[in-house]
Scaffold this active site. Structure first.
Site, PDB file in Angstrom:
ATOM      1  N   CYS A 198      -6.779  -0.073   8.153  1.00 25.25           N
ATOM      2  CA  CYS A 198      -5.961   1.115   7.951  1.00 25.25           C
ATOM      3  C   CYS A 198      -5.778   1.770   9.312  1.00 25.25           C
ATOM      4  O   CYS A 198      -6.751   2.192   9.932  1.00 25.25           O
ATOM      5  CB  CYS A 198      -6.599   2.093   6.968  1.00 25.25           C
ATOM      6  SG  CYS A 198      -5.596   3.587   6.724  1.00 25.25           S
ATOM      7  N   CYS A 235       0.828  -1.206   0.000  1.00 26.33           N
ATOM      8  CA  CYS A 235       0.000   0.000   0.000  1.00 26.33           C
ATOM      9  C   CYS A 235       0.863   1.257   0.000  1.00 26.33           C
ATOM     10  O   CYS A 235       1.853   1.351   0.723  1.00 26.33           O
ATOM     11  CB  CYS A 235      -0.918  -0.002   1.216  1.00 26.33           C
ATOM     12  SG  CYS A 235      -2.025   1.424   1.303  1.00 26.33           S
ATOM     13  N   ASN A 263      -8.430  29.080   7.549  1.00 26.16           N
ATOM     14  CA  ASN A 263      -7.732  28.349   8.601  1.00 26.16           C
ATOM     15  C   ASN A 263      -6.710  29.214   9.335  1.00 26.16           C
ATOM     16  O   ASN A 263      -6.554  29.102  10.557  1.00 26.16           O
ATOM     17  CB  ASN A 263      -7.051  27.121   7.991  1.00 26.16           C
ATOM     18  CG  ASN A 263      -6.446  26.188   9.021  1.00 26.16           C
ATOM     19  OD1 ASN A 263      -7.120  25.770   9.951  1.00 26.16           O
ATOM     20  ND2 ASN A 263      -5.175  25.858   8.857  1.00 26.16           N
ATOM     21  N   PHE A 306      -3.472  32.265  -0.475  1.00 25.71           N
ATOM     22  CA  PHE A 306      -3.905  30.865  -0.531  1.00 25.71           C
ATOM     23  C   PHE A 306      -4.649  30.539   0.773  1.00 25.71           C
ATOM     24  O   PHE A 306      -4.376  29.548   1.432  1.00 25.71           O
ATOM     25  CB  PHE A 306      -2.725  29.906  -0.731  1.00 25.71           C
ATOM     26  CG  PHE A 306      -1.819  30.259  -1.879  1.00 25.71           C
ATOM     27  CD1 PHE A 306      -2.116  29.829  -3.159  1.00 25.71           C
ATOM     28  CD2 PHE A 306      -0.680  31.019  -1.668  1.00 25.71           C
ATOM     29  CE1 PHE A 306      -1.272  30.146  -4.226  1.00 25.71           C
ATOM     30  CE2 PHE A 306       0.163  31.344  -2.724  1.00 25.71           C
ATOM     31  CZ  PHE A 306      -0.141  30.911  -4.001  1.00 25.71           C
ATOM     32  N   CYS A 312       4.028  22.455   2.022  1.00 29.57           N
ATOM     33  CA  CYS A 312       3.800  21.011   1.994  1.00 29.57           C
ATOM     34  C   CYS A 312       4.770  20.313   1.055  1.00 29.57           C
ATOM     35  O   CYS A 312       4.606  19.133   0.758  1.00 29.57           O
ATOM     36  CB  CYS A 312       2.352  20.707   1.584  1.00 29.57           C
ATOM     37  SG  CYS A 312       1.880  21.329  -0.029  1.00 29.57           S
TER      38      CYS A 312
END
Length: 461
Positions: free
Chosen positions: A183, A94, A327, A322, A417
């Site tokens: 999972c 996976c 948030n 962005f 990120c």
């Protein structure tokens, strides 16, 4: 023979037959950028999944290329001290997470190494101060995920007559799905129901036309979005709705990739989930298909750190590029004089405005705009900004940086990120007169090679 091509390029399948048939023993020297073990055989690097530096392993070749080869781990002959037993049975295949065999503290150390290496090598900048890593629970953290659905056709010659559904995530470096039965990084609200969901998909008449399930878990409720390419039969609709009632999971149907998802249970009310930022007395609503950070625990820490690093003051104007659904914008508004949040996607801008109103925030303005276009002609940018927060997608923000330099903010906090695009942009900011002050990693995705980081830039005096 006259039409025979002068050069013959072997197919990938032909090349596979030329791989060494016997297993090979090797010493793992270091990690690759995606945290695969790297051995060297006759001077050529070989990337081996699930192998750790310092180990002696037995592997078999799976691919040979011009500059590197790839291999599959067969046996660890001499384990590294930081190896641990993976919790998941699907770890070898996976691609959802691939580092459960490496102790969490060692994962963090490797992610810090990657960040520093990328900043130095790509951006040609040093980090004067390394911020302490932000860490949290390493299992059960993932609140957003896409589970692929596919029907496996019966194999010819095996006497099988019934197709079987495949329910899972993509394999490592492949578009093929790995059929999963568990999972451990997925939030327990959904993870504990994987066996039931597998049965639900298998028992559906229209399963051949299901493409995926979107999972979204808020603090107040959890939702499933079933994407299907043909209308559900009445029996399937009843079957899925009954599962939603029994489980308490909200159910949305999305009849096509371009079509919007609509909630079928529960009926009535706003189609929203929510998460909170208690330090700022905020609750933010989101649609199950909206982008939100998948790890709420790290997100809280990240927002608090970003606000502390930016240090907005009551008389200051702050720009949040962005901005998504607010948030960072709304927490910043608790401290700044005014915050302008700019986002390229109108649906998220509308969600941000909705969240501002729900939290009684009136000093935040949200704008939908092309973030690569010149800002100077817009009224919202005419007043200038004291400080800027950037939280771009993986591609980074290199097109925006010259505009930011013209605004001459006193400080820029960059949430990334992707360490390679952060490094590239850090180098560009240095050329534009902004010096990297501090940087650090945030373990948003434990047990993966994904590196989330934050960096602070200030003008060179």
């Amino acid at each position: 023979m006259a039409n025979k091509p002068r050069f013959f390029k072997p197919s990938r399948q032909t090349a596979k037959r030329q791989l060494p048939a016997k297993p090979v023993e090797a010493e793992i020297l270091n990690f690759s950028h995606d945290l695969r073990g790297v051995a060297r055989i006759e001077g050529k690097p070989v990337f081996i999944d699930n192998a750790l530096p310092g180990e002696r392993v037995r592997f078999r070749y799976t691919d040979r290329r011009a500059r590197f080869d790839e291999g599959q781990l067969l046996e660890v002959l001499e384990p590294a001290d930081n190896r641990c037993a993976p919790r998941c049975a699907h770890i070898d295949a996976c691609g959802g997470c691939s580092l459960q065999h490496l102790q969490p503290a060692a994962q963090i150390a490797e992610k810090e190494r990657i960040l520093l290496d990328q900043l130095s090598r790509i951006g040609e900048v040093a980090v004067p101060e390394l911020l302490p890593p932000l860490t949290g629970a390493s299992f059960g953290y993932r609140r957003k995920a896409r589970i692929g659905l596919r029907v496996q056709r019966p194999a010819k010659g095996r006497g099988e007559s019934k197709s079987s559904p495949v329910f899972g995530f993509r394999a490592k470096r492949s578009n093929e799905l790995v059929d999963i039965r568990e999972c451990h990084v997925l939030h327990p609200t959904v993870a504990e129901r994987i066996p039931e969901l597998r049965q639900l998909v298998a028992g559906s008449e229209g399963r051949a036309h299901f493409t995926h399930l979107e999972v979204a878990v808020g603090e107040d409720a959890a939702a499933l979005v079933l994407r299907h390419t043909r209308p559900l039969s009445e029996a399937d609709r009843r079957r899925w709705c009954q599962f939603a009632v029994d489980s308490g999971l909200h159910l949305y149907l999305q009849p096509g990739e371009a079509a919007s998802a609509h909630r079928v249970w529960p009926e009535g009310g706003a189609e929203r989930l929510s998460y909170s930022l208690p330090e700022f007395d905020l609750t933010l609503g989101f649609h199950p298909l909206d982008f939100v950070q998948v790890n709420f625990e790290i997100n809280r820490q990240m927002v608090a750190r970003a606000v502390a690093l930016l240090d907005p003051r009551p008389g200051e104007r702050v720009l949040d590029l962005f901005c998504g659904l607010g948030n960072f914008t709304l927490p910043l508004a608790r401290h700044a004089g005014q915050v302008i949040g700019v986002e390229g996607e109108g649906a998220l801008t509308a969600r941000a405005e909705e969240n501002a109103a729900a939290n009684d925030i009136d000093n935040a303005q949200f704008v939908t705009a092309d973030l690569t276009a010149d800002m100077r002609g817009h009224g919202w940018a005419s007043g200038g900004f004291h400080k800027v927060l950037l939280d771009p997608p993986r591609a980074g923000a290199v097109e925006v940086l010259p505009q930011l330099a013209r605004l001459q903010p006193q400080r820029i906090v960059y949430v990334s990120c992707n360490p390679s695009t952060l490094a590239r942009d850090a180098g560009e900011l240095a050329r534009l007169g902004y010096h990297l002050q501090r940087a650090g990693v945030m373990d948003m995705f434990p047990h993966t090679a994904h590196v989330e980081s934050i960096a602070v830039f200030e003008p060179v005096l």
